[in-house]
Write a protein that holds these residues in place. Sequence first.
Motif, short mmCIF file in Angstrom:
data_model
loop_
_atom_site.label_atom_id
_atom_site.label_comp_id
_atom_site.label_asym_id
_atom_site.label_seq_id
_atom_site.Cartn_x
_atom_site.Cartn_y
_atom_site.Cartn_z
N LEU A 6 -15.77 26.24 43.20
CA LEU A 6 -14.98 26.83 44.28
C LEU A 6 -15.35 26.13 45.58
O LEU A 6 -16.53 26.06 45.94
CB LEU A 6 -15.26 28.33 44.39
N ALA A 7 -14.35 25.63 46.27
CA ALA A 7 -14.55 25.00 47.57
C ALA A 7 -13.78 25.79 48.61
O ALA A 7 -12.55 25.90 48.53
CB ALA A 7 -14.08 23.54 47.53
N LEU B 161 -11.19 37.28 45.52
CA LEU B 161 -11.99 36.11 45.16
C LEU B 161 -12.97 36.39 44.02
O LEU B 161 -13.00 35.66 43.02
CB LEU B 161 -12.76 35.62 46.40
N VAL B 162 -13.77 37.45 44.14
CA VAL B 162 -14.78 37.71 43.12
C VAL B 162 -14.13 38.11 41.80
O VAL B 162 -14.56 37.65 40.73
CB VAL B 162 -15.76 38.81 43.61
N ASP B 163 -13.09 38.93 41.85
CA ASP B 163 -12.39 39.31 40.62
C ASP B 163 -11.83 38.08 39.91
O ASP B 163 -11.96 37.93 38.68
CB ASP B 163 -11.24 40.27 40.95
N ASP B 164 -11.20 37.19 40.68
CA ASP B 164 -10.60 36.00 40.08
C ASP B 164 -11.67 35.07 39.51
O ASP B 164 -11.51 34.50 38.42
CB ASP B 164 -9.77 35.25 41.13
N GLY C 17 -6.05 25.35 41.02
CA GLY C 17 -5.37 26.41 41.73
C GLY C 17 -6.04 26.79 43.02
O GLY C 17 -6.97 26.13 43.49
N LYS C 18 -5.52 27.87 43.59
CA LYS C 18 -6.01 28.36 44.88
C LYS C 18 -6.31 29.84 44.75
O LYS C 18 -5.61 30.58 44.04
CB LYS C 18 -4.95 28.13 45.96
N LEU C 19 -7.37 30.27 45.42
CA LEU C 19 -7.80 31.67 45.36
C LEU C 19 -7.86 32.26 46.75
O LEU C 19 -8.34 31.62 47.69
CB LEU C 19 -9.17 31.79 44.70
N PRO D 66 -6.05 27.33 51.85
CA PRO D 66 -6.78 28.33 51.06
C PRO D 66 -8.00 27.74 50.34
O PRO D 66 -8.26 26.54 50.43
CB PRO D 66 -5.74 28.76 50.04
N ASN D 67 -8.73 28.63 49.60
CA ASN D 67 -9.86 28.19 48.79
C ASN D 67 -9.35 27.45 47.56
O ASN D 67 -8.37 27.87 46.93
CB ASN D 67 -10.70 29.40 48.34
N LEU D 68 -10.02 26.36 47.21
CA LEU D 68 -9.62 25.55 46.07
C LEU D 68 -10.56 25.80 44.90
O LEU D 68 -11.78 25.86 45.08
CB LEU D 68 -9.64 24.07 46.43
#
Length: 370
Positions: free
Chosen positions: A320-321, A343-346, A336-338, A325-327
Amino acid sequence: MHFENPIKRRQSRKIWVGDVPVGGDAPIAIQTMTNTETTDVAATVAQIQRAQDAGADIVRVSVPTMDAAEAFGKIRKEVNIPLVADIHFDYKIALRVADLGVDCLRINPGNIGREDRVRAVVDAARHNGIPIRIGVNAGSLEKDLQKKYGEPTPAALVESAMRHIDILDRLNFPDFKLSLKASDIFMTVAAYKQIASQIEQPLHLGITEAGGLRGGTVKSSIGLGLLLWEGIGDTIRVSLAADPIEEVKVGWDMLKSLKLRSRGINFIACPSCSRQNFDVIKTMNELEMRVDDIRTDMSVAVIGCVVNGPGESKETDIGLAGGQPNLVYIDGKPAGKLSNETLVDDLERMIRERAASLDEERKNLIASDS
């Protein structure tokens, strides 16, 4: 990022503690010790099972009395992990637990008493096919050695160990492992280095009475890390004034860091700074708790920004970067993007899916090889 492990293990004699090999080419075993009253069978069994779930290979149980020995016999029937009985002074306790299914006897031959008593313990170990662990501790050196050296020293620890080893040598009993522990890192490391070249038996490592969870972890990591880096050590125990399960977790983290063993998730996480695009610390704390049950060998990077995030993520199973959005990356590739809201669930969902996929891949690989 991948770099070859340069550690060359010391060659030692292989012994067996139950079904766990110690020494030789066996993986370094992780051990802890119960801190319940041994006579409280239910509490001790529960703690042993928790330690086993956390990844302990071997558990040591103190057996100071004959009542504790009888309780040990009941405990032995309730658990399936190898058990070491910690015994001092009364040789009859050692004889009793040897008949009750103990997998290793931890003794100091010197405090068992007369040689006929030591011989009886060794005969019982030989008859039952179980090894002995000699435990030398700077805090309980023989009085004459304290007088000779003035204070505990590496040489004093080694001389004490050789006395005990000489007893077992005279009794033709080579199936033992040895520990030489002190609370001082330099003394412990020097003692193990000295003894490592003098005997062939496996060495059990530890910094005794290292301290609480934080201080003891640091002290043990430095001391054991120095020895493991040099290839010394066949079993380890991280001695902490904390829940024994924490000892197991720290032990695993040590071996994983040195690429000596692998189990569960190796997290790569930044310490966070003002560049972060999500709360890294909160995310890591929650994520570690949620996926603590995963035993699949995998790596996960959680990086708060795009400076190092993409590079670290490309070297992991999941990365996770942080960004806008977050990558997210899977197996080094963008996936994908989060959003911060989920975030934590994904991440948990993706980690579990990836773990299941890796397990299936490894299962199929084993099947094809066979």
